[in-house]
Each structure stands twice: as structure tokens, then as C-alpha cells.
Enzyme design. Structure first.
Site, PDB file in Angstrom:
ATOM      1  N   GLU A  80       0.834  -1.200   0.000  1.00  0.00           N
ATOM      2  CA  GLU A  80       0.000   0.000   0.000  1.00  0.00           C
ATOM      3  C   GLU A  80       0.868   1.249   0.000  1.00  0.00           C
ATOM      4  OE1 GLU A  80      -2.991  -0.351  -0.607  1.00  0.00           O
ATOM      5  OE2 GLU A  80      -3.619  -2.301   0.191  1.00  0.00           O
ATOM      6  N   CYS A 139      -7.106  -0.517   8.462  1.00  0.00           N
ATOM      7  CA  CYS A 139      -5.768  -0.576   7.878  1.00  0.00           C
ATOM      8  C   CYS A 139      -5.402   0.784   7.305  1.00  0.00           C
ATOM      9  CB  CYS A 139      -5.685  -1.674   6.817  1.00  0.00           C
ATOM     10  SG  CYS A 139      -5.786  -3.323   7.571  1.00  0.00           S
ATOM     11  N   HIS A 162      -0.701  -5.349   2.887  1.00  0.00           N
ATOM     12  CA  HIS A 162      -1.996  -6.018   2.991  1.00  0.00           C
ATOM     13  C   HIS A 162      -1.833  -7.444   2.485  1.00  0.00           C
ATOM     14  CE1 HIS A 162      -5.665  -3.118   3.314  1.00  0.00           C
ATOM     15  NE2 HIS A 162      -5.679  -3.994   4.295  1.00  0.00           N
TER      16      HIS A 162
HETATM   17  N1  PCA Z   1      -7.657  -5.687   7.966  1.00  0.00           N
HETATM   18  C1  PCA Z   1      -8.606  -4.624   8.048  1.00  0.00           C
HETATM   19  C2  PCA Z   1      -8.421  -4.037   9.418  1.00  0.00           C
HETATM   20  C3  PCA Z   1      -7.633  -5.040  10.188  1.00  0.00           C
HETATM   21  C4  PCA Z   1      -7.123  -5.954   9.184  1.00  0.00           C
HETATM   22  O1  PCA Z   1      -6.331  -6.878   9.396  1.00  0.00           O
HETATM   23  C5  PCA Z   1      -8.475  -3.646   6.890  1.00  0.00           C
HETATM   24  O2  PCA Z   1      -8.122  -4.085   5.788  1.00  0.00           O
HETATM   25  O3  PCA Z   1      -8.730  -2.482   7.074  1.00  0.00           O
END
Ligand code: PCA
Length: 311
Positions: A80, A139, A162
Site C-alpha cells: 500500500e 488498515c 496487505h
Molecule cells: N484488515 C482490516 C483491518 C484489520 C485488518 O487486518 C483492513 O483491511 O482495514
């Protein structure tokens, strides 16, 4: 030792019973990468969790910061690069907070402080891709709050990884370690390497005893000088090293190679001799090759020789 690397993952949320991100973060706690120790924390999926790192870096120094989270719908790991100045929760977070369509600071989007052009992403475990959309949930909020806290300290590399669900990954721990390694290593030096082709053979040159990596074979070339691109660099370097005037033709490819103390990005092009007789200024021997196995190549040059032989 260098300052530690801060790694965070998350607790499970929504209808997930596990969260790969928290598991991976915990699994690598205490490991040492390039002289920095990993310090891991598993964050709560709520506002407190999203603020944790931003608060910590007010009082502590870190070599790098990696946030990890689960992207339940992703097929590949996502690097990201952007935290959006927006929150819009489809489900409540773990504290029951559900924000709909609100800005975080009102100051606009923020950007991760890494340079993935230096990462050889294609060669990394589980083939991470670049993403400019970290979602609108925790996130994104976490990356945003950390980048906001880092605003005055852009030197600390920070991004959000991610991860898809566990079954879509072969080695998530290995991937996170590779990412941290990339964050801590020196930036890439751009180097031109010329595949000088003549009569169906390509030229290999052995580095002279006085040179770094003496005795190993390579493609002629060298570092880009200010303002040069690969083509200009190759014309100059081959003239300096071999006293040949060359023309530069097709691009064979780009390879990133980590020598430990330096990381090079090799830009490899086909070159043809236009004039001159070979004079060896930094090498002590040359060989015209037809295959990749004829000399002991330096570092990545074997891979390049394979790619040229395959053409
Ligand atoms: N994924 C979520 C929040 C916590 C996580 O592990 C997200 O993609 O925002």
C-alpha cells in the site's frame, strides 16, 4: 545495532476467527535483519490500535515501520503506497465504532515512504503488487495516522502490507522478512551492462586483479553518471573500458542484484561494435561466448548470460 524495526499486525475482526497479519507479526518478533531487531505488536482493530504506532514514534526511534493487515478479498499481497484521508466502515470495528464517510485529518491523502522501484517486486515471495488503495477501514486509518506522525521525519521507511487470506500465500513470514530487508538496504545504484554481440557470440570480460570483484566475469558497463540514461552510460563506459565505439540496440531487461554493501539495478542492452580494436583497461581477459556456462560470472551476470543465450 541499528534502531529496531516496528512491525504491527492486527487481531481478528468482523467474522474472521484468525488474522494472518497478527500471526506473522508475532512470529517474527525479535528477529534481526540487517542489524535491526524486529519489535512486533498486535494491534486492536479500533481507534486505539490505529493510533498506537503514531504515538510510539513520538518517543522512540525506529529504522523502519511495517504495518501488516488482512485484505480479505485480495488475491496477491498488496504494497500500500497511499493512505486515503477517508474512513467509511462497512462493519463496526472491534470497539463498536462505525464511521461513515468522514475525513481523518482533512489534510488530504498521505504516501508511504518507501521506494518499491528498488525492490525487484517480481522476484519477491508471493508476488506482491503495488496498490494505491488501502481501503476505508482500520488498515487505511492506521497507515494514515502513522504517516501523519512521520510527516516531519520522512527518512523512516514506512508502508502497509496487505496480505490475502492464509491459503493464498506460500510463505507470508518470508515475504515480510523480504520486505523489511528491502526497506533497510541501500538504495539501488543504476548500472548499464552491455551485451556486445558479434558473429552470434557475446562478449564476457574478466575483472583485472586491481579491481573490485577481481577474477569474476561480467558484461562491460558501469554506473550511470549524472544526467545519463542507460544508452549514454553504455557508450561512455564501453569506450572507457574497451576503447570500442558501440551503438546501443534492444533492451534485454533490468535486473536488481544485492551485493550486500551495494544494490545494483542493471540495465542490460544489446550493443554492436561500430569501430575500434579492443584495449583492456579494467579487465585482463575477454571471451566470446555462445552459452551461459563458459565463464564464472559475477553475481547476476549469469542470469543475464542465460537471457541472452535464450534469445
Ligand atoms: N484488515 C482490516 C483491518 C484489520 C485488518 O487486518 C483492513 O483491511 O482495514
Amino acid at each position: 545495532m541499528q534502531p529496531p524495526v516496528l512491525v504491527t499486525g492486527f487481531e481478528p475482526f468482523g467474522n474472521h476467527l484468525v488474522n494472518i497479519s497478527g500471526e506473522v507479526a508475532s512470529a517474527i518478533d525479535g528477529r534481526i535483519i540487517r542489524n535491526s531487531k524486529i519489535e512486533s505488536h498486535v494491534l486492536s482493530v479500533d481507534e486505539t490500535g490505529s493510533m498506537f504506532a503514531g504515538k510510539l514514534i513520538q518517543s522512540r526511534d525506529f529504522s523502519a515501520i511495517v504495518h501488516i493487515g488482512l485484505a480479505e478479498n485480495a488475491e496477491l499481497p498488496r504494497v500500500e503506497m497511499r493512505a486515503k484521508d477517508i474512513l467509511d466502515f462497512r462493519i463496526p470495528d472491534n470497539s463498536g465504532r462505525q464511521i461513515r464517510d468522514e475525513k481523518i485529518s482533512g489534510d488530504g491523502d498521505l504516501f508511504s515512504t518507501i521506494n518499491p522501484n528498488d525492490w525487484d517486486l517480481n522476484g519477491m515471495i508471493d508476488h506482491p503488487i503495488i496498490s494505491n488503495d488501502a481501503g476505508e477501514f482500520l488498515c487505511n486509518e492506521t497507515l494514515y495516522r502513522t504517516l501523519l506522525a512521520l510527516k516531519s521525519n520522512k527518512k523512516i521507511p514506512c508502508f502497509f502490507l496487505h496480505l490475502p487470506l492464509r491459503e493464498k500465500l506460500t510463505d507470508p513470514i518470508g515475504l515480510v522478512i523480504e520486505c523489511i530487508d528491502r526497506m533497510l538496504r541501500p538504495e539501488c545504484l543504476d548500472v548499464g551492462a552491455g551485451a556486445i554481440i558479434s558473429d552470434g557470440k557475446f562478449l564476457a570480460a574478466r575483472r583485472a586483479p586491481s579491481e573490485k570483484h577481481a577474477g569474476w566475469w561480467e558484461f562491460p558497463g558501469g554506473k550511470f553518471e549524472d544526467g545519463e540514461d542507460a544508452r549514454a552510460c553504455l557508450v561512455r563506459e564501453i569506450s572507457e573500458e574497451l576503447e570500442l565505439e558501440v551503438s546501443v540496440h534492444d533492451k534485454i531487461g533490468i535486473w536488481i542484484f544485492d551485493h550486500g554493501d551495494v544494490v545494483v539495478r542493471l540495465h542490460v542492452y544489446v550493443c554492436k561494435i561500430e569501430s575500434g580494436e579492443i584495449v583492456l583497461n579494467v579487465h585482463d581477459k575477454i571471451k566470446w561466448c555462445t552459452g551461459p556456462d563458459e565463464v564464472p560470472w559475477l553475481g547476476p551476470d549469469f542470469k543475464i548470460a542465460e537471457a541472452i543465450s535464450a534469445r
